[in-house]
Design a protein around this motif. Structure first.
Motif, PDB file in Angstrom:
ATOM      1  N   TRP A 150      43.881 -52.962 -64.459  1.00 41.72           N
ATOM      2  CA  TRP A 150      43.367 -51.736 -65.087  1.00 41.72           C
ATOM      3  C   TRP A 150      43.693 -51.661 -66.584  1.00 41.72           C
ATOM      4  N   GLN A 151      44.650 -52.439 -67.033  1.00 40.18           N
ATOM      5  CA  GLN A 151      44.981 -52.383 -68.468  1.00 40.18           C
ATOM      6  C   GLN A 151      43.921 -53.088 -69.320  1.00 40.18           C
ATOM      7  N   SER A 152      43.185 -54.034 -68.702  1.00 39.53           N
ATOM      8  CA  SER A 152      42.202 -54.813 -69.460  1.00 39.53           C
ATOM      9  C   SER A 152      40.783 -54.312 -69.283  1.00 39.53           C
ATOM     10  N   GLU A 207      37.561 -52.635 -70.233  1.00 36.90           N
ATOM     11  CA  GLU A 207      37.068 -52.379 -71.586  1.00 36.90           C
ATOM     12  C   GLU A 207      36.107 -51.207 -71.656  1.00 36.90           C
ATOM     13  N   LYS A 267      49.358 -50.202 -62.274  1.00 28.26           N
ATOM     14  CA  LYS A 267      50.128 -50.103 -63.514  1.00 28.26           C
ATOM     15  C   LYS A 267      50.196 -51.478 -64.194  1.00 28.26           C
ATOM     16  N   ILE A 275      48.059 -48.869 -66.906  1.00 28.85           N
ATOM     17  CA  ILE A 275      46.665 -48.438 -66.991  1.00 28.85           C
ATOM     18  C   ILE A 275      46.359 -48.046 -68.429  1.00 28.85           C
ATOM     19  N   SER A 276      45.241 -48.605 -68.907  1.00 24.99           N
ATOM     20  CA  SER A 276      44.794 -48.220 -70.238  1.00 24.99           C
ATOM     21  C   SER A 276      44.032 -46.901 -70.158  1.00 24.99           C
ATOM     22  N   MET A 277      43.666 -46.378 -71.326  1.00 20.71           N
ATOM     23  CA  MET A 277      42.921 -45.132 -71.366  1.00 20.71           C
ATOM     24  C   MET A 277      41.577 -45.297 -70.654  1.00 20.71           C
ATOM     25  N   GLY A 328      40.825 -47.577 -68.433  1.00 20.22           N
ATOM     26  CA  GLY A 328      41.082 -47.793 -67.009  1.00 20.22           C
ATOM     27  C   GLY A 328      41.339 -46.481 -66.275  1.00 20.22           C
ATOM     28  N   LYS A 367      51.647 -45.482 -67.161  1.00 26.18           N
ATOM     29  CA  LYS A 367      51.332 -45.491 -68.590  1.00 26.18           C
ATOM     30  C   LYS A 367      51.850 -46.753 -69.283  1.00 26.18           C
ATOM     31  N   GLY A 368      52.741 -47.493 -68.598  1.00 29.21           N
ATOM     32  CA  GLY A 368      53.254 -48.733 -69.183  1.00 29.21           C
ATOM     33  C   GLY A 368      54.374 -48.516 -70.177  1.00 29.21           C
TER      34      GLY A 368
END
Length: 830
Positions: A623-625, A627, A684, A686-688, A690, A774-775
């Motif tokens: 989920w962090q990647s 786009e 986890k 998670i980007s915005m 994502g 949120k990382g």
């Protein structure tokens, strides 16, 4: 100066003399009402003068005022003088009036005394006049009594002589009427029993009665000998008249005649059906009842007119036959108990109850209370049991018949049980037979079910109640009605115990035993292992046939639960009142409730397990990647696919039990949403973008869950409010978690306050999971956790200081408003 002082002293003395009490003053005002200020008790001269002369100018006419007052004083003095002079002779007049009154009283007393003397003389004169009349009245009364008594004595003496003569000549027809008259006349001489002649007549009457009784008994003995020989005599007018005499004699004479006649009339029955005779056994019980029917017809033809109608001899013979038959049957059954079979026992009971019903149609049961130890049965309360039928057909009817309109119970049978009571100690044979039959029936149900296999998809059997269930309760109904006709005592309790045994066996063998297993022994696959499958793998789930089978078992258990409750009510109606408390099928109803709960849990576990791989795939996505935000994710599509596959099948097969389909939806939602949130925490970091994609997926799942009860249905129904509330509350929490993840964590105070406001969760572990999503680094998390603990609202005094605090939950309207704002934000980004 001396004059003024004397005037002042006089005024004071006058004022003291004229001072009256308030009661006297009030009485004077009532008798002589006046508006003049001078007449008031609280007269004040100064106020009165000021009233007359309010100003200085008014003093100009002071002379006129003084003259008026002097004139008034003069008139008042004249009035007083006249009154005083008028009272001069009052005392003398009063004394004169008193003297005159005393003289009048003396004269009145003298007149009253004269009147009293005259009245006494009149009374004495009246007594002298009426003395002779009273003597004549007494003489008349005594003469009348003497004549009446002499007449009675003459009648008594003549009646006794005639009675003795008629007795010797056996003229019972004349004796019956004469004896009653003699007895009635003799009652008038009870107070004269001290007279020897009267006492002698009374003794002669008693002797005649005794002689009559002995003579009548001898006549009946001669006409109907007690031995087994042929009858020497028969009915005659003499015996008919003798029965009329027996009605007047001692009741024991009547009872002895009835007893000897019935014994002699049934002596042949005692010989023909002795215990050692073949016709005495149960298989030839019809011959007993055929014999008594012939005897009753023979009695009516030969002796019907000999005995008075009020003796009810026909009924007495039938009742005595019943007592003898009950005793003899009990004796022969005790001797040959091992030879009693169910069919033979039921045959004998049926023929006996039919005979008892025939007696009830022919007789009223008025002689049942005469027999020793026999009590007339109390009429039971009117039954509301629709199972009450004369006979139950082989096919019977299903237990839904309980809901049919109530039938009026037939009139009570006073002869019920008069013979059939002897079969009750041997009903254990019937109970054991039913135990065996029910055991074989359950085994046949199991073998037939295994041979036919589970219901197929698309067939009418899918989700329907198993036919064996209806067959079981139809057989229960037949047994219950049959047993209640035999006995309403302990055998009914024993039958209830058998019912309970096989209700449990049916629940275990036919229902619980046929539920599909949640794991496969061949593949070693369990529901727990589904959580560990790799992305893209399919979870092992129930086939459509297995889903239909589970629904069918659930419907059957629900039918059994309702019908068992009705069965308990009907058993309580059938059994004796003293045994009602021993009828309790609560344990069996709980067993069926457990089957229902297990069936629903299996359906929930199956759908839940099918969705597990998709949730596992969700937690493993990067989920962090992500786009950009697109359509719903593949895992959402997979969850929706499984829901659309299972739910319509379950809904269709549970159409007859809608409430349990609603329970299935609620239980699945309560299981799926917490599991979804747990997998959400595993996503986890998670980007915005994502988080926005997860928020969109969450909203899609929420929409599907809200439509879950009617998904795939052509008829759209509104979901129950209780179900909607659960979905909205659970999925809104997931959306709030993602909204917190999307929010910037700087400044920290704003982020913490926003988290507390949105999630209303005081558990630090949940807050740390959110920070992991949120990382954030561990160092940043430590400061955030410390700030979180500081910003938590203080719990109210007296509350438990646990990690979970109570916050005001946002209303559904507020939650929907937030979701709409979030959707608009996502659409703008898209």
């Amino acid at each position: 100066m001396m004059m003024e002082e004397e005037e002042l002293e006089f005024a004071e003395d006058l004022e003291a003399i004229l001072h009256l009490t308030p009661e006297v003053q009030l009485a004077i005002e009532q008798v002589f009402p006046s508006q003049d200020p001078l007449d008031r008790a609280d007269f004040n001269a100064v106020e009165y003068i000021n009233t007359l002369f309010p100003t200085e100018q008014s003093l100009a006419n002071i002379d006129d005022v003084v003259n008026k007052i002097r004139l008034k004083i003069r008139r008042l003095g004249d009035n007083i003088r006249t009154v005083v002079r008028g009272q001069t002779n009052v005392g003398q007049d009063g004394r004169q009036a008193l003297a005159e009154a005393q003289v009048a009283i003396g004269q009145l007393f003298g007149k009253i005394k004269d009147i009293k003397d005259k009245a006494e003389k009149s009374e004495q004169m009246v007594k002298e006049i009426t003395r002779d009349i009273k003597q004549l009245d007494h003489a008349k009364r005594h003469l009348t009594t003497s004549i009446t008594t002499l007449n009675h004595l003459h009648m008594l003496a003549g009646g006794v002589d005639s009675l003795e003569a008629m007795t010797r000549r056996r003229q019972y027809g004349e004796v019956a009427n004469l004896l009653q008259g003699v007895v009635n006349v003799l009652e008038h001489f009870h107070k004269y029993m001290g007279i020897p002649q009267i006492r002698q007549l009374s003794e002669r009457v008693k002797a005649a009665q005794s002689e009559l009784g002995t003579q009548i008994l001898a006549d009946f003995e001669e006409a109907f000998p007690a031995q087994g020989s042929k009858r020497a005599g028969g009915p005659s007018n003499v015996l008919r008249d003798a029965c009329l005499v027996a009605n007047v004699l001692d009741p024991r004479i009547k009872q002895e005649i009835i007893k000897k006649f019935i014994r002699q009339h049934l002596s042949e029955y005692m010989v023909l059906f002795q215990e050692n005779q073949d016709v005495a056994w149960l298989d030839k019980i019809d011959r007993r009842y055929a014999w008594i029917k012939r005897q009753l017809v023979d009695y009516e033809e030969k002796y019907g007119r000999m005995f008075p109608e009020e003796w009810c001899m026909t009924e007495r013979i039938a009742v005595e036959f019943c007592h003898i038959t009950r005793t003899e049957l009990a004796k022969v059954m005790r001797t040959r108990a091992k030879e009693i079979e169910v069919k033979l026992l039921l045959f004998a009971i049926q023929r006996t109850t039919n005979f008892e019903g025939l007696l009830a149609k022919r007789f009223y049961g008025c002689t049942l209370t005469d027999g020793p130890g026999v009590k007339k049965p109390e009429p039971p309360l009117e039954s509301t049991n629709p199972f009450l039928e004369d006979e139950v057909g082989d096919d019977g009817s299903e237990m839904e018949d309980l809901d049919r309109p109530k039938k009026h119970k037939a009139p009570d049978n006073p002869f019920h049980g008069i013979i059939s009571k002897c079969f009750e100690p041997h009903l254990y044979v019937y109970i054991e037979s039913q135990d065996k039959n029910l055991g074989e029936m359950i085994n046949r149900f199991v073998s037939d079910f295994r041979a036919q296999g589970p219901p197929k998809e698309g067939t009418e059997d899918g989700g329907a109640v198993l036919p064996s269930c209806a067959d079981l309760f139809v057989y229960y109904k037949k047994c219950m009605v049959q047993c209640s006709q035999l006995s309403t005592g302990e055998p009914m309790i024993a039958l209830t115990t058998i019912f309970q045994k096989y209700l449990r066996e049916y629940a275990w063998k036919m229902l619980s035993g046929n539920l599909p297993k949640t794991s496969s022994n061949s593949g070693g696959l369990t529901i727990k292992s589904l959580l560990q499958e790799k992305e893209g793998s399919e979870a092992a789930k129930f086939s459509v046939e297995e889903l239909c089978l589970i629904c069918s078992i659930l419907s059957t258990a629900e039918y059994c639960l309702a019908t068992t409750q009705q069965l308990e009510e009907k058993l309580k109606e059938k059994v004796d009142k003293t045994l009602v408390e021993r009828i309790n099928l609560t344990g069996e109803m709980d067993t069926f409730s457990n089957v229902i709960s297990n069936s629903i849990q299996l359906l929930v576990q199956d759908l839940d397990a099918a969705c597990d791989p998709a949730l596992t795939a969700m937690s493993k996505m990067p989920w962090q990647s992500v786009e950009h935000v697109g359509d719903q994710s593949p895992y959402v599509t997979s969850v929706i696919m499984h829901i659309k596959q299972n739910v319509p099948i379950i809904r269709e097969n549970l159409a007859s039990t809608r409430k349990y389909f609603t329970q299935f939806c609620i239980k699945f939602t309560n299981s799926f949403i917490p599991k979804f949130i747990n997998h959400l925490f595993r996503c986890k970091p998670i980007s915005m973008v994502g988080a926005e994609q997860l928020l969109l997926d969450t909203h899609s799942l929420k929409t599907v869950l809200l439509d879950l009860p009617s998904i795939g249905s052509q008829v759209v129904r509104k979901a129950p409010a209780s179900y909607t509330k659960i979905v909205v509350k659970g999925m809104t929490r997931a959306e709030m978690i993602l909204k917190v993840v999307m929010a910037p964590h700087e400044p920290s105070v704003v982020f913490v306050d926003n988290y507390i406001k949105l999630l209303a969760d005081g558990n630090p572990e949940t807050f740390q999971k959110t920070l992991d999503m949120k990382g954030l680094k561990r160092s940043e998390q430590s400061s955030m956790l410390e700030l979180f603990r500081q910003r938590l609202p203080t719990p109210p005094s007296g509350a438990d200081g646990g990690p979970s605090l109570s916050f005001s939950t946002p209303t559904p309207e507020q939650e929907n408003s937030r979701i709409r704002k979030l959707e608009k934000l996502i659409k703008k980004r898209l």
